[in-house]
Design an enzyme around this catalytic site. Sequence first.
Site, PDB file in Angstrom:
ATOM      1  N   ASP A 259     -46.412   6.350   7.269  1.00  0.00           N
ATOM      2  CA  ASP A 259     -45.755   5.430   8.204  1.00  0.00           C
ATOM      3  C   ASP A 259     -46.748   4.615   9.030  1.00  0.00           C
ATOM      4  O   ASP A 259     -46.684   4.582  10.263  1.00  0.00           O
ATOM      5  CB  ASP A 259     -44.829   6.202   9.149  1.00  0.00           C
TER       6      ASP A 259
ATOM      7  N   GLU B 143     -34.616   1.286   6.977  1.00  0.00           N
ATOM      8  CA  GLU B 143     -35.378   1.925   8.043  1.00  0.00           C
ATOM      9  C   GLU B 143     -36.733   1.246   8.189  1.00  0.00           C
ATOM     10  O   GLU B 143     -37.034   0.278   7.495  1.00  0.00           O
ATOM     11  CB  GLU B 143     -35.566   3.414   7.731  1.00  0.00           C
TER      12      GLU B 143
END
Length: 489
Positions: free
Chosen positions: A14, A172
């Site tokens: 991420d 997302e």
Amino acid sequence: MTSINPIIPGFAPDPSCIKVGDWYFLVNSTFHFFPGLPIYASQDLVSWTQIGNAINRPGALSLAKSRTKPVTQDNGCVLLAAGGLYAPTIRFHDGTFFVDVWSNNWSDPVYFKFDGIDPSIFFDDDGKVYIHGANNVGGSSAVTNFEVDINTGELLSPERVLWSGTGGLYPEGPHIYKKDGWYYLMISEGGTLEGHMVTIARSKGIWGPYEECPHNPILSARGTDEYIQHTGHCDAFQDGDGNWVGVCLGVRKDGEGRFVMGRETFLTRGNWDEDWPSFDPVKLDPTGLEPKQGYVSPTAAPNVEFLYIRDYDMTRYSILEGGALITLTPSATDLSHPEMSPTFIGRRQRLLKGESSATVKEGQDSWAGKHVKTGLACYKDEFRYARIYYDASISAVVFELNHFLQEKMKTQTHPVKIASTLSLKIEYTEQDYHLSFRSEQSSSGSWKTLGVVDTLDLTGSDYVGPVIGVFAVAEGPEARVDVLDFTVN
């Protein structure tokens, strides 16, 4: 030439990255590990140094509830969804970093009301600040947005849906960029495994409506035979020459499905034509991003790369000379506990092929009757770890593989009576881990392998990567464990 990708190898999912002056700053997720949200710095996008952690003070927030939850997906695959610190974003505005970097003088977190994941921050030209993230709206996932007071966390607008993506699962990881009068909303879809992809839409106003890019997805490895798979969760920025660059997560996946290093941070060249951006497929050697002075594996400032599990008790650890001597105070909590913090200190495994080692110094009378277990472990979460350790209660070295979810457990015991020290080692390749020991009584000085673990047994549908550390467990009154020369590659 040595490949430059991944730029942050090992447990580094991420990514978010910005350029400030001559420096690039990058942050990753950490889930149930403390300290949280490592900050890396680079001047060339290739050689990186971990300079700190954004969540670095015990008590700033609690990770006690960050247990790993098995989630059965529609295809029957079980995802090990780790709790804790997800998908941070780093931005710079009016002289302040959000997440702040470069020193370790972080503020306490500013909390805001948001029942979702992957929040990102956007500073608009008119001074307004927005938070956008992934949320469940009416039973389906979407990216939502709201205005916020960045100093207090107070919501200054209702939360509104911006975009639900192109139809892929789990929209997302959103980021908003403003270019040429357009607001561009870039997200990930398809889940963080085989179907992972990056898509984008744009609008003339931040609240929409957003029109989809006709060339979506703009980055994905799905349906390809690329070695680097699962690419997604991208953040875009410009380098010093004005070229567009993307950092994203991905996995190095062999032909038999192994990706034991988990989700790592990769770099790829981007292009932004008049209307839409796109990114090159992620390669070990990305086009146009070769190192100017040779690739250097990530380094770290003293002690900032050490990791603990959840809400660690700092009184259990004493660290001298970067790990040359670590003194542990054991607790009764073992590595399988879903909420409490065992006595464990580790570092991320950075190399596919390498080794880690440590030497345990016998505690003599202090270990008597306290059932001390201490050694070296390769740990991912409370469900999965492999370890080799000395069990003082039976005077033996023990190898264990635990994969509780699959009910896959192995153990092997070898009697050893140590007089002063016991050396432990984990060697690894892309295919396996070899766990070995050597006592000071060995006349030949040779290592004895007690267990071998196929890396498929520690590969899985999950969020984290391997962390190799030393641990100590004991019953009854406090004991003391001295660990010498702890090293991780």
